[in-house]
Design a protein around this motif. Structure first.
Motif, PDB file in Angstrom:
ATOM      1  N   LYS A 190       7.346  14.572  -1.924  1.00 22.96           N
ATOM      2  CA  LYS A 190       8.875  14.383  -1.305  1.00 22.96           C
ATOM      3  C   LYS A 190       7.694  13.106  -0.443  1.00 22.96           C
ATOM      4  CE  LYS A 190      12.429  15.797   1.817  1.00 22.96           C
ATOM      5  NZ  LYS A 190      13.303  15.034   0.506  1.00 22.96           N
ATOM      6  N   GLY A 191       9.284  11.640  -0.798  1.00 23.92           N
ATOM      7  CA  GLY A 191       8.208  10.922   0.014  1.00 23.92           C
ATOM      8  C   GLY A 191       7.278   9.629  -0.008  1.00 23.92           C
ATOM      9  N   ASP A 192       7.029  10.083  -1.328  1.00 21.92           N
ATOM     10  CA  ASP A 192       6.252   9.042  -2.515  1.00 21.92           C
ATOM     11  C   ASP A 192       7.540   8.081  -2.106  1.00 21.92           C
ATOM     12  OD1 ASP A 192       3.988  10.376  -1.633  1.00 21.92           O
ATOM     13  OD2 ASP A 192       3.983  10.532  -3.689  1.00 21.92           O
ATOM     14  N   CYS A 193       7.205   6.641  -2.326  1.00 19.83           N
ATOM     15  CA  CYS A 193       7.366   5.406  -2.107  1.00 19.83           C
ATOM     16  C   CYS A 193       6.994   5.303  -4.187  1.00 19.83           C
ATOM     17  CB  CYS A 193       7.751   4.019  -1.806  1.00 19.83           C
ATOM     18  SG  CYS A 193       8.285   2.536  -2.634  1.00 19.83           S
ATOM     19  N   ILE A 194       7.751   4.772  -4.962  1.00 25.05           N
ATOM     20  CA  ILE A 194       7.983   4.503  -6.520  1.00 25.05           C
ATOM     21  C   ILE A 194       9.054   3.635  -7.439  1.00 25.05           C
ATOM     22  CG2 ILE A 194       7.235   7.128  -6.599  1.00 25.05           C
ATOM     23  CD1 ILE A 194       9.606   7.282  -8.520  1.00 25.05           C
ATOM     24  N   MET A 195       8.199   2.543  -8.282  1.00 25.42           N
ATOM     25  CA  MET A 195       8.820   1.958  -8.338  1.00 25.42           C
ATOM     26  C   MET A 195       9.755   1.917 -10.775  1.00 25.42           C
ATOM     27  SD  MET A 195       7.200  -2.013  -9.759  1.00 25.42           S
ATOM     28  CE  MET A 195       8.193  -3.056  -8.287  1.00 25.42           C
ATOM     29  N   PHE A 196      10.280   1.344 -11.028  1.00 22.04           N
ATOM     30  CA  PHE A 196      10.928   1.850 -12.070  1.00 22.04           C
ATOM     31  C   PHE A 196      10.984   0.129 -12.737  1.00 22.04           C
ATOM     32  CE2 PHE A 196      13.060   5.767 -10.444  1.00 22.04           C
ATOM     33  CZ  PHE A 196      12.109   6.682 -11.668  1.00 22.04           C
ATOM     34  N   ALA A 197      10.490  -0.340 -13.506  1.00 16.46           N
ATOM     35  CA  ALA A 197      10.541  -1.860 -14.374  1.00 16.46           C
ATOM     36  C   ALA A 197      10.068  -1.783 -15.623  1.00 16.46           C
ATOM     37  CB  ALA A 197       9.244  -1.763 -13.652  1.00 16.46           C
ATOM     38  N   SER A 198      11.106  -2.553 -16.204  1.00 15.19           N
ATOM     39  CA  SER A 198      11.670  -2.538 -17.426  1.00 15.19           C
ATOM     40  C   SER A 198      11.781  -3.752 -18.499  1.00 15.19           C
ATOM     41  CB  SER A 198      12.325  -1.513 -17.966  1.00 15.19           C
ATOM     42  OG  SER A 198      11.993  -1.327 -20.040  1.00 15.19           O
ATOM     43  N   VAL A 199      11.176  -4.257 -19.935  1.00 12.41           N
ATOM     44  CA  VAL A 199      11.661  -4.984 -20.563  1.00 12.41           C
ATOM     45  C   VAL A 199      11.868  -5.058 -21.928  1.00 12.41           C
ATOM     46  CG1 VAL A 199       9.127  -5.702 -20.878  1.00 12.41           C
ATOM     47  CG2 VAL A 199      10.921  -7.589 -20.771  1.00 12.41           C
ATOM     48  N   GLY A 200      13.096  -6.045 -21.902  1.00  4.21           N
ATOM     49  CA  GLY A 200      13.688  -5.913 -23.351  1.00  4.21           C
ATOM     50  C   GLY A 200      14.496  -6.619 -24.520  1.00  4.21           C
ATOM     51  N   LYS A 230       1.251  -0.954  -0.330  1.00  2.56           N
ATOM     52  CA  LYS A 230       0.294  -0.083  -0.081  1.00  2.56           C
ATOM     53  C   LYS A 230       1.255   1.298  -0.210  1.00  2.56           C
ATOM     54  CE  LYS A 230      -3.760  -2.409   2.791  1.00  2.56           C
ATOM     55  NZ  LYS A 230      -4.834  -2.380   3.628  1.00  2.56           N
ATOM     56  N   ASP A 231       2.134   0.986   0.076  1.00  4.61           N
ATOM     57  CA  ASP A 231       2.897   2.450   0.309  1.00  4.61           C
ATOM     58  C   ASP A 231       3.334   2.529  -0.799  1.00  4.61           C
ATOM     59  OD1 ASP A 231       2.847   2.374   2.892  1.00  4.61           O
ATOM     60  OD2 ASP A 231       4.904   0.914   2.977  1.00  4.61           O
ATOM     61  N   LEU A 232       3.663   1.802  -1.658  1.00  3.47           N
ATOM     62  CA  LEU A 232       3.939   2.330  -3.557  1.00  3.47           C
ATOM     63  C   LEU A 232       2.658   3.171  -4.286  1.00  3.47           C
ATOM     64  CD1 LEU A 232       6.430   1.483  -5.301  1.00  3.47           C
ATOM     65  CD2 LEU A 232       4.668  -1.126  -6.068  1.00  3.47           C
ATOM     66  N   LYS A 233       3.236   4.843  -4.796  1.00  5.15           N
ATOM     67  CA  LYS A 233       2.370   5.267  -5.129  1.00  5.15           C
ATOM     68  C   LYS A 233       2.513   5.578  -6.908  1.00  5.15           C
ATOM     69  CE  LYS A 233       1.759   6.635  -1.161  1.00  5.15           C
ATOM     70  NZ  LYS A 233      -0.167   6.321  -0.111  1.00  5.15           N
ATOM     71  N   LYS A 234       3.686   4.476  -7.010  1.00  4.37           N
ATOM     72  CA  LYS A 234       3.506   5.142  -8.460  1.00  4.37           C
ATOM     73  C   LYS A 234       4.330   3.813  -9.660  1.00  4.37           C
ATOM     74  CE  LYS A 234       0.581   8.854  -9.665  1.00  4.37           C
ATOM     75  NZ  LYS A 234      -0.672   8.410  -9.943  1.00  4.37           N
ATOM     76  N   ILE A 235       4.373   3.396 -10.856  1.00 11.11           N
ATOM     77  CA  ILE A 235       4.967   2.028 -10.959  1.00 11.11           C
ATOM     78  C   ILE A 235       5.230   2.973 -12.272  1.00 11.11           C
ATOM     79  CG2 ILE A 235       5.196   0.232 -11.898  1.00 11.11           C
ATOM     80  CD1 ILE A 235       3.153  -1.263 -10.372  1.00 11.11           C
ATOM     81  N   PHE A 236       6.560   3.371 -12.955  1.00 12.86           N
ATOM     82  CA  PHE A 236       6.496   4.268 -14.315  1.00 12.86           C
ATOM     83  C   PHE A 236       7.406   2.639 -14.965  1.00 12.86           C
ATOM     84  CE2 PHE A 236       7.080   7.514 -11.191  1.00 12.86           C
ATOM     85  CZ  PHE A 236       6.422   8.588 -11.904  1.00 12.86           C
ATOM     86  N   ILE A 237       6.811   1.964 -15.702  1.00 14.41           N
ATOM     87  CA  ILE A 237       7.097   1.513 -16.413  1.00 14.41           C
ATOM     88  C   ILE A 237       7.403   1.837 -17.803  1.00 14.41           C
ATOM     89  CG2 ILE A 237       4.717   0.516 -16.992  1.00 14.41           C
ATOM     90  CD1 ILE A 237       5.229  -2.140 -16.543  1.00 14.41           C
ATOM     91  N   HIS A 238       8.663   1.019 -18.908  1.00 14.27           N
ATOM     92  CA  HIS A 238       8.336   1.017 -20.219  1.00 14.27           C
ATOM     93  C   HIS A 238       6.833   0.888 -20.942  1.00 14.27           C
ATOM     94  CE1 HIS A 238      10.248   0.218 -24.239  1.00 14.27           C
ATOM     95  NE2 HIS A 238      10.054  -0.856 -23.673  1.00 14.27           N
ATOM     96  N   GLN A 239       6.810   2.624 -21.537  1.00 13.75           N
ATOM     97  CA  GLN A 239       6.038   2.304 -22.624  1.00 13.75           C
ATOM     98  C   GLN A 239       6.268   1.557 -23.685  1.00 13.75           C
ATOM     99  OE1 GLN A 239       2.645   4.793 -20.886  1.00 13.75           O
ATOM    100  NE2 GLN A 239       4.322   3.688 -19.709  1.00 13.75           N
ATOM    101  N   ALA A 240       6.275   0.414 -23.666  1.00 15.72           N
ATOM    102  CA  ALA A 240       6.100  -0.835 -24.859  1.00 15.72           C
ATOM    103  C   ALA A 240       4.472  -1.488 -25.504  1.00 15.72           C
ATOM    104  CB  ALA A 240       6.428  -2.466 -23.995  1.00 15.72           C
ATOM    105  N   ASN A 241       4.128  -1.330 -24.882  1.00 16.90           N
ATOM    106  CA  ASN A 241       2.284  -1.808 -25.379  1.00 16.90           C
ATOM    107  C   ASN A 241       1.115  -1.231 -24.078  1.00 16.90           C
ATOM    108  OD1 ASN A 241       0.106  -3.862 -25.518  1.00 16.90           O
ATOM    109  ND2 ASN A 241       0.909  -4.441 -27.606  1.00 16.90           N
TER     110      ASN A 241
END
Length: 351
Positions: free
Chosen positions: A329-339, A260-271
């Protein structure tokens, strides 16, 4: 010692290529045969699956290293640092500098060396190198910069993702509509604060998966013997929705935080449909519903620019340029990618 993002910047090419402009293309099957459906039907189905309505292409005078430099300048300005204090410049790309009208990539000297030259950085101890890691390249560059900082080998790094995919696509392949051009850059630096990079995860699958993306001939049988970017789309989709959620969970679990702490997921814009499936499956691993507005998207207007998608998306949200999305500030975010590779990575970051 931790690593935090000090500044961001991106370059979005000015030329807009809409789906309608593919209406006159001669799309062919991989064996060179003609599709049974009209281009109108092909384009409509493409849009419903990928979410792409338009994409950006660089104008003829620019190459990948040029737009990488533009994004770098903006990130350095945003960070308000002296560029001579950079210890590393890492440029993620996959095809080098491709001149307008050509499909041959140029990587001599490296794109990172060219960017450093354009920035007029004189410090020889600022090390510039390229990273070829498929679409997850920018994120892997960020992971490497973090490793340098944690090891005491660097205090400040510039990580760039840049690509001009419009110059390596087969116009007879309907997959060519996916790809676009762009560049994103990030300045990271050592920090004594508790926020910053909390965890990361990387994996490479190189058995059958290694050739899900590859260089191949045009689908037009009498075309010149030139190689273009090709992919096995269905295999990539099945691989991604199976393996990426697992990597994302392995990464997030390292933090010991509640989902529940995860605020945003920035995922590779593939599809668009694939990204939505990945994120839905990730939250399903925690037996929870996918939160609303957890996943910012800009693929509808920018297409898939490979290594540039995440840093461009992150820069837009950071600057308040994507309606309905913000990070505090203080937000927990994720980056994720595949390729290509096939490579997967993820990172948890506290703003």
């Amino acid at each position: 010692m931790n690593t935090r993002i000090k500044g961001t910047g991106c370059y979005i090419p000015s030329h807009v290529e809409t789906n309608e402009e593919f209406g006159e293309h001669e799309f062919l099957n991989s064996d060179g045969s003609v599709f049974n459906h009209s281009n109108e039907v092909i384009i409509k189905k493409f849009s419903s699956i990928t979410g792409i309505g338009e994409r950006r292409y660089v104008t003829p005078e620019y190459k990948t290293s040029d737009i990488a430099y533009f994004a770098a300048e903006r990130a350095i300005d945003n960070a308000r640092i002296d560029k001579e204090t950079l210890d590393y410049i890492i440029v993620a790309h996959n095809f080098g500098d491709v001149q307008h009208g050509s499909t041959q990539g140029d990587t001599l000297p490296s794109l990172a060396a060219r960017v450093k030259n354009k920035l007029e950085i004189k410090n020889p101890k600022c090390v510039a190198y390229d990273l070829i890691f498929g679409c997850p390249g920018w994120l892997e560059g960020l992971i490497q910069a973090h490793a340098f900082i944690k090891a005491g080998l660097a205090k400040r790094c510039l990580v760039i993702g840049a690509e001009t995919l419009s110059r390596v696509v087969d116009k007879h392949d309907r997959d060519s509509m996916i790809y676009s051009d762009g560049a994103g850059a990030t300045v990271v630096e050592a920090s004594n604060e508790s926020n910053g990079i909390l965890a990361h995860e990387t994996a490479s699958f190189t058995q059958e998966e290694a050739f899900f993306l590859f260089f191949g001939k045009s689908y037009k049988k009498d075309a010149a013997d030139t190689r273009y970017i090709k992919m096995h789309g269905r295999k990539i989709y099945e691989f991604a929705i199976t393996q990426v959620p697992k990597a994302m969970k392995a990464c997030f679990d390292k933090t010991g935080r509640d989902i529940k702490d995860l605020k945003k997921i920035f995922i590779h814009q593939a599809n668009e449909k694939m990204d939505e499936a990945i994120v839905d499956r990730f939250f399903r691993l925690y037996n929870t519903e996918t939160p609303e507005k957890i996943m910012p998207m800009n693929i509808a207007t920018l297409g898939n620019s490979s290594v540039a998608t995440i840093p461009t998306l992150f820069d837009m949200v950071t600057r308040g340029e994507l309606i309905g999305h913000e990070i505090k500030k203080g937000d927990c975010i994720m980056f994720a990618s595949v390729g290509a590779g096939m490579n997967i990575n993820a990172m948890i970051y506290e703003v």
